[in-house]
Motif scaffolding. Structure first.
Motif, PDB file in Angstrom:
ATOM      1  N   VAL A  99       5.761  25.296  58.716  1.00  0.00           N
ATOM      2  CA  VAL A  99       6.849  24.274  58.470  1.00  0.00           C
ATOM      3  C   VAL A  99       6.271  22.961  59.147  1.00  0.00           C
ATOM      4  N   SER A 100       6.091  21.977  58.537  1.00  0.00           N
ATOM      5  CA  SER A 100       5.741  20.578  59.090  1.00  0.00           C
ATOM      6  C   SER A 100       6.933  19.858  59.703  1.00  0.00           C
TER       7      SER A 100
ATOM      8  N   VAL B  65       6.417  32.397  61.399  1.00  0.00           N
ATOM      9  CA  VAL B  65       6.555  30.860  61.061  1.00  0.00           C
ATOM     10  C   VAL B  65       5.756  30.346  62.044  1.00  0.00           C
ATOM     11  N   ALA B  66       4.761  29.367  61.587  1.00  0.00           N
ATOM     12  CA  ALA B  66       4.017  28.421  62.629  1.00  0.00           C
ATOM     13  C   ALA B  66       5.019  27.033  62.480  1.00  0.00           C
ATOM     14  N   ILE B  67       5.440  26.809  63.728  1.00  0.00           N
ATOM     15  CA  ILE B  67       6.376  25.573  63.972  1.00  0.00           C
ATOM     16  C   ILE B  67       5.410  24.245  64.375  1.00  0.00           C
TER      17      ILE B  67
ATOM     18  N   VAL C  47      -2.318  31.939  55.828  1.00  0.00           N
ATOM     19  CA  VAL C  47      -0.954  30.886  55.493  1.00  0.00           C
ATOM     20  C   VAL C  47      -0.684  31.417  53.974  1.00  0.00           C
ATOM     21  N   THR C  48       0.473  31.641  53.627  1.00  0.00           N
ATOM     22  CA  THR C  48       0.715  31.943  52.154  1.00  0.00           C
ATOM     23  C   THR C  48       1.661  30.812  51.454  1.00  0.00           C
ATOM     24  N   THR C  49       2.322  30.144  52.843  1.00  0.00           N
ATOM     25  CA  THR C  49       3.615  29.087  52.255  1.00  0.00           C
ATOM     26  C   THR C  49       3.699  28.187  53.392  1.00  0.00           C
ATOM     27  N   VAL C  50       3.670  26.956  52.540  1.00  0.00           N
ATOM     28  CA  VAL C  50       4.022  25.638  53.569  1.00  0.00           C
ATOM     29  C   VAL C  50       5.144  24.765  52.957  1.00  0.00           C
TER      30      VAL C  50
ATOM     31  N   VAL D 147       4.384  26.195  47.739  1.00  0.00           N
ATOM     32  CA  VAL D 147       4.501  25.097  48.505  1.00  0.00           C
ATOM     33  C   VAL D 147       5.664  24.485  48.136  1.00  0.00           C
ATOM     34  N   ILE D 148       6.440  24.053  49.438  1.00  0.00           N
ATOM     35  CA  ILE D 148       7.616  23.475  48.954  1.00  0.00           C
ATOM     36  C   ILE D 148       7.887  21.933  49.683  1.00  0.00           C
TER      37      ILE D 148
END
Length: 258
Positions: free
Chosen positions: A15-16, A37-39, A87-90, A146-147
């Motif tokens: 999550v950027s 989750v990588a914050i 990583v599967t989701t950004v 990707v969201i």
């Protein structure tokens, strides 16, 4: 190609801008569902590390300016190292140097292109960097989500956020073209567009009467919260949205239709 099914508790998420405001709500929402989750943060290190500490080994705080591709590559590498999986989701949430106060924004006769370019760097270059950096891992996993975070101001430009709205409109275009390009690889790309949220750091400068006016204009009679928008982000990452890509979901209490 039919996209693979992968539950939220089996996803590795970046999550950027994930340490404060909406980003923190999104990070918490994924962590609450068991995801790792990588914050990502740029200047909010204390908040990022405090949030990660709440969730133990399923969360890690990772510094990096999303406008810098080398730093973004390092963010993805750090996430993969921390969790031992690609990583599967950004979630492209980072907002660069912007406050939601219409009275303080440059009007049409005053705004310069540099103002627009600064927002493009955060809202287009940043997501481009993060998506491209994550693609090899998504390919390895055979799955990708990707969201992108947008705005309802595309449809309802009632305040002079010219730079912010133009950049987010470009991100919507990128959402749709990337959805078409990446779909054959099992990667979906969608956007969640909120209105003014009550309350984030960016909206803290908004006068109370503006919140009151927005609440009065919505069918739900309330201003959307960061947590409510985060729910929609989870939907796009979840198996329930496995057949959805290239879409823009407006989450603003019904203020804007269509």
């Amino acid at each position: 190609m039919t996209t693979a099914l992968r539950g939220l508790d089996d996803q590795v998420v970046v999550v950027s801008g994930g340490a404060r405001g909406l980003g923190a709500a999104i990070s918490r929402a994924f962590l609450g569902q068991g995801a790792r989750v990588a914050i990502n943060y740029h200047s909010s290190g204390a908040a990022a590390h405090a949030l990660a500490a709440e969730f133990g080994p399923r969360a890690v705080a990772v510094a990096g300016d999303v406008r810098d591709r080398a730093r973004v590559d390092a963010v993805i590498a750090a996430a993969q190292e921390a969790f031992g999986a690609p990583v599967t989701t950004v979630v492209n949430n980072a907002l660069i140097d912007f406050a939601f106060n219409g009275d303080a924004r440059a009007q049409a006769g005053e705004i310069g292109y540099r103002d627009l370019a600064a927002q493009f760097e955060g809202s287009v270059q940043g997501p481009l960097n993060l998506i491209q950096a994550a693609l090899p891992g998504m390919a390895e996993a055979g799955f990708g989500r990707v969201i992108n975070i947008g705005t309802n101001l595309f449809q309802h430009p009632v305040v002079p956020y010219h730079d912010y709205t133009a950049a987010k409109a470009a991100l919507l275009s990128l959402t749709r073209t990337f959805a078409d390009d990446l779909g054959p690889r099992g990667i979906t790309v969608n956007m969640v567009s909120g209105g003014l949220l009550q309350t984030t750091d960016a909206s803290a400068a908004t006068p109370p009467e503006v919140f009151d006016a927005i609440a009065a204009a919505t069918p739900l009679g309330a201003v959307t919260t960061p947590e409510q928008l985060a729910d929609a982000v989870l939907f796009f990452a979840s198996p329930w949205a496995r057949g959805v890509t290239g879409q823009n979901l407006i989450v603003d209490g019904g203020l804007v239709k269509g």
